[in-house]
Design a protein around this motif. Structure first.
Motif, PDB file in Angstrom:
ATOM      1  N   ALA A  42       0.840  -1.197   0.000  1.00  0.00           N
ATOM      2  CA  ALA A  42       0.000   0.000   0.000  1.00  0.00           C
ATOM      3  C   ALA A  42       0.874   1.246   0.000  1.00  0.00           C
ATOM      4  O   ALA A  42       1.977   1.259   0.525  1.00  0.00           O
ATOM      5  CB  ALA A  42      -0.915  -0.009   1.221  1.00  0.00           C
ATOM      6  N   THR A  43       0.363   2.318  -0.595  1.00  0.00           N
ATOM      7  CA  THR A  43       1.117   3.563  -0.673  1.00  0.00           C
ATOM      8  C   THR A  43       1.401   4.112   0.718  1.00  0.00           C
ATOM      9  O   THR A  43       0.521   4.207   1.557  1.00  0.00           O
ATOM     10  CB  THR A  43       0.321   4.611  -1.470  1.00  0.00           C
ATOM     11  N   ASN A  44       2.660   4.466   0.953  1.00  0.00           N
ATOM     12  CA  ASN A  44       3.036   5.045   2.234  1.00  0.00           C
ATOM     13  C   ASN A  44       2.779   6.544   2.218  1.00  0.00           C
ATOM     14  O   ASN A  44       3.022   7.215   1.226  1.00  0.00           O
ATOM     15  CB  ASN A  44       4.524   4.799   2.513  1.00  0.00           C
ATOM     16  N   SER A  45       2.321   7.064   3.324  1.00  0.00           N
ATOM     17  CA  SER A  45       2.122   8.512   3.442  1.00  0.00           C
ATOM     18  C   SER A  45       3.396   9.187   3.919  1.00  0.00           C
ATOM     19  O   SER A  45       3.754  10.266   3.464  1.00  0.00           O
ATOM     20  CB  SER A  45       0.975   8.805   4.409  1.00  0.00           C
ATOM     21  N   GLY A  46       4.091   8.544   4.859  1.00  0.00           N
ATOM     22  CA  GLY A  46       5.267   9.143   5.455  1.00  0.00           C
ATOM     23  C   GLY A  46       6.525   8.974   4.626  1.00  0.00           C
ATOM     24  O   GLY A  46       6.635   8.070   3.809  1.00  0.00           O
ATOM     25  N   THR A  47       7.477   9.875   4.848  1.00  0.00           N
ATOM     26  CA  THR A  47       8.783   9.818   4.193  1.00  0.00           C
ATOM     27  C   THR A  47       9.839   9.415   5.207  1.00  0.00           C
ATOM     28  O   THR A  47       9.949  10.022   6.277  1.00  0.00           O
ATOM     29  CB  THR A  47       9.155  11.201   3.606  1.00  0.00           C
ATOM     30  N   LEU A  48      10.607   8.396   4.871  1.00  0.00           N
ATOM     31  CA  LEU A  48      11.657   7.921   5.773  1.00  0.00           C
ATOM     32  C   LEU A  48      12.772   8.955   5.868  1.00  0.00           C
ATOM     33  O   LEU A  48      13.179   9.550   4.874  1.00  0.00           O
ATOM     34  CB  LEU A  48      12.219   6.593   5.273  1.00  0.00           C
ATOM     35  N   VAL A 163       4.034  16.610  10.711  1.00  0.00           N
ATOM     36  CA  VAL A 163       4.106  15.836  11.947  1.00  0.00           C
ATOM     37  C   VAL A 163       5.191  14.790  11.730  1.00  0.00           C
ATOM     38  O   VAL A 163       5.308  14.214  10.639  1.00  0.00           O
ATOM     39  CB  VAL A 163       2.755  15.173  12.288  1.00  0.00           C
ATOM     40  N   TYR A 164       6.006  14.559  12.753  1.00  0.00           N
ATOM     41  CA  TYR A 164       7.161  13.677  12.648  1.00  0.00           C
ATOM     42  C   TYR A 164       6.979  12.462  13.555  1.00  0.00           C
ATOM     43  O   TYR A 164       6.176  12.486  14.490  1.00  0.00           O
ATOM     44  CB  TYR A 164       8.436  14.432  13.048  1.00  0.00           C
ATOM     45  N   LEU A 165       7.749  11.422  13.265  1.00  0.00           N
ATOM     46  CA  LEU A 165       7.700  10.214  14.089  1.00  0.00           C
ATOM     47  C   LEU A 165       9.109   9.895  14.585  1.00  0.00           C
ATOM     48  O   LEU A 165      10.067   9.874  13.798  1.00  0.00           O
ATOM     49  CB  LEU A 165       7.147   9.042  13.278  1.00  0.00           C
ATOM     50  N   ILE A 166       9.217   9.680  15.886  1.00  0.00           N
ATOM     51  CA  ILE A 166      10.481   9.295  16.527  1.00  0.00           C
ATOM     52  C   ILE A 166      10.314   7.883  17.059  1.00  0.00           C
ATOM     53  O   ILE A 166       9.305   7.569  17.702  1.00  0.00           O
ATOM     54  CB  ILE A 166      10.836  10.263  17.670  1.00  0.00           C
ATOM     55  N   LYS A 178       2.754  17.755   4.508  1.00  0.00           N
ATOM     56  CA  LYS A 178       1.818  18.826   4.849  1.00  0.00           C
ATOM     57  C   LYS A 178       0.397  18.389   4.513  1.00  0.00           C
ATOM     58  O   LYS A 178       0.125  17.921   3.412  1.00  0.00           O
ATOM     59  CB  LYS A 178       2.187  20.082   4.068  1.00  0.00           C
ATOM     60  N   GLY A 179      -0.492  18.515   5.471  1.00  0.00           N
ATOM     61  CA  GLY A 179      -1.883  18.159   5.251  1.00  0.00           C
ATOM     62  C   GLY A 179      -2.226  16.711   5.509  1.00  0.00           C
ATOM     63  O   GLY A 179      -3.401  16.338   5.496  1.00  0.00           O
ATOM     64  N   ALA A 180      -1.221  15.858   5.766  1.00  0.00           N
ATOM     65  CA  ALA A 180      -1.503  14.436   5.991  1.00  0.00           C
ATOM     66  C   ALA A 180      -2.148  14.205   7.355  1.00  0.00           C
ATOM     67  O   ALA A 180      -3.068  13.395   7.496  1.00  0.00           O
ATOM     68  CB  ALA A 180      -0.225  13.611   5.859  1.00  0.00           C
ATOM     69  N   VAL A 181      -1.633  14.897   8.365  1.00  0.00           N
ATOM     70  CA  VAL A 181      -2.211  14.802   9.712  1.00  0.00           C
ATOM     71  C   VAL A 181      -3.093  16.031   9.873  1.00  0.00           C
ATOM     72  O   VAL A 181      -2.641  17.105  10.278  1.00  0.00           O
ATOM     73  CB  VAL A 181      -1.110  14.737  10.787  1.00  0.00           C
ATOM     74  N   HIS A 192      -2.478   6.406   9.478  1.00  0.00           N
ATOM     75  CA  HIS A 192      -2.790   5.307  10.399  1.00  0.00           C
ATOM     76  C   HIS A 192      -2.170   4.000   9.913  1.00  0.00           C
ATOM     77  O   HIS A 192      -1.590   3.241  10.699  1.00  0.00           O
ATOM     78  CB  HIS A 192      -4.302   5.153  10.534  1.00  0.00           C
ATOM     79  N   LYS A 193      -2.272   3.719   8.618  1.00  0.00           N
ATOM     80  CA  LYS A 193      -1.705   2.481   8.072  1.00  0.00           C
ATOM     81  C   LYS A 193      -0.189   2.471   8.216  1.00  0.00           C
ATOM     82  O   LYS A 193       0.409   1.436   8.523  1.00  0.00           O
ATOM     83  CB  LYS A 193      -2.111   2.327   6.606  1.00  0.00           C
ATOM     84  N   ASP A 194       0.448   3.623   7.978  1.00  0.00           N
ATOM     85  CA  ASP A 194       1.905   3.714   8.146  1.00  0.00           C
ATOM     86  C   ASP A 194       2.313   3.345   9.569  1.00  0.00           C
ATOM     87  O   ASP A 194       3.213   2.527   9.790  1.00  0.00           O
ATOM     88  CB  ASP A 194       2.385   5.139   7.856  1.00  0.00           C
ATOM     89  N   ILE A 195       1.650   3.977  10.529  1.00  0.00           N
ATOM     90  CA  ILE A 195       2.011   3.759  11.934  1.00  0.00           C
ATOM     91  C   ILE A 195       1.690   2.326  12.350  1.00  0.00           C
ATOM     92  O   ILE A 195       2.479   1.669  13.045  1.00  0.00           O
ATOM     93  CB  ILE A 195       1.286   4.771  12.838  1.00  0.00           C
ATOM     94  N   ALA A 196       0.539   1.809  11.915  1.00  0.00           N
ATOM     95  CA  ALA A 196       0.147   0.439  12.268  1.00  0.00           C
ATOM     96  C   ALA A 196       1.160  -0.575  11.746  1.00  0.00           C
ATOM     97  O   ALA A 196       1.502  -1.539  12.443  1.00  0.00           O
ATOM     98  CB  ALA A 196      -1.249   0.135  11.720  1.00  0.00           C
ATOM     99  N   LYS A 197       1.647  -0.365  10.530  1.00  0.00           N
ATOM    100  CA  LYS A 197       2.636  -1.283   9.961  1.00  0.00           C
ATOM    101  C   LYS A 197       3.945  -1.255  10.747  1.00  0.00           C
ATOM    102  O   LYS A 197       4.564  -2.290  10.982  1.00  0.00           O
ATOM    103  CB  LYS A 197       2.888  -0.954   8.495  1.00  0.00           C
TER     104      LYS A 197
END
Length: 205
Positions: A42-48, A163-166, A178-181, A192-197
């Protein structure tokens, strides 16, 4: 070979082995997420983000009542991080609301996540905003330090746009666009799918 030198080499190898074991779950989660793609690609929303380029800087962050507190104190948890001034306009409020939703949407995994807002000034916060966002960790942090640390997607973007993820080891590892969250339900479902994975693939945090 000198015995002391040999012992030092053995100890160094043991230390490297321990570090490799500690890092393995995190590396496995990244590999699973970006290479294996456990949910059908599935397409990822976040950028590594390469955490080596953006280590958490030393900054004199404090709680709202002025007590010293840093992001490092939340190690062991996944951190959803937003940044912005105390004058929290609609886009900011939408981010905070979406962060609450995203955490709740993780179900039994939600306790693995902390929500943190780095407030980049010393002005007072609206009382209603505080009440609505009870449970969000709010820290005041120097705006210049934060701006130099966090990467944006495009020239002209502000760190407050994202919004960032640590990860639980304290590595800045993902940036949501921008605009994703936001109040956009479709975008929030992608995040949600990104974080769940990541939570599913990771044995840490």
């Amino acid at each position: 070979m000198d015995l002391d030198v040999e012992k030092k080499q053995i100890n160094r190898l043991k230390l490297l082995a321990v570090l490799a074991v500690c890092a393995a779950p995190l590396l496995a989660s990244y590999f699973t997420y970006y290479v294996v793609k456990p949910e059908g690609g599935a397409t990822n929303s976040g950028t590594l983000i390469d955490p080596r380029q953006y280590p958490i800087p030393a900054m004199a962050s404090t709680t709202l009542d002025g007590q010293p507190q840093t992001l490092e104190q939340y190690k062991g948890k996944w951190i959803m991080l937003k940044v912005g001034p105390s004058d929290c306009q609609q886009a900011c409020q939408d981010q905070l609301f979406a962060m609450r939703q995203l955490r709740t949407m993780q179900g039994k995994e939600m306790e693995r996540i902390e929500r943190v807002w780095l407030i980049t000034d010393n002005l007072p916060l609206d009382t209603m905003l505080l009440r609505v966002n009870d449970g969000t960790r709010m820290l005041r942090a120097p705006a210049d330090v934060v701006a130099r640390w966090l990467p944006t997607a495009e020239q002209g973007d502000q760190v407050a746009d994202h919004v960032y993820l640590i990860d639980p080891l304290g590595n800045l590892m993902m940036r949501f666009p921008k605009g994703a969250v936001s109040s956009d339900t479709v975008q929030v479902k992608r995040v949600h799918k990104d974080i769940a994975k990541l939570l599913k693939a990771s044995a840490i945090g």
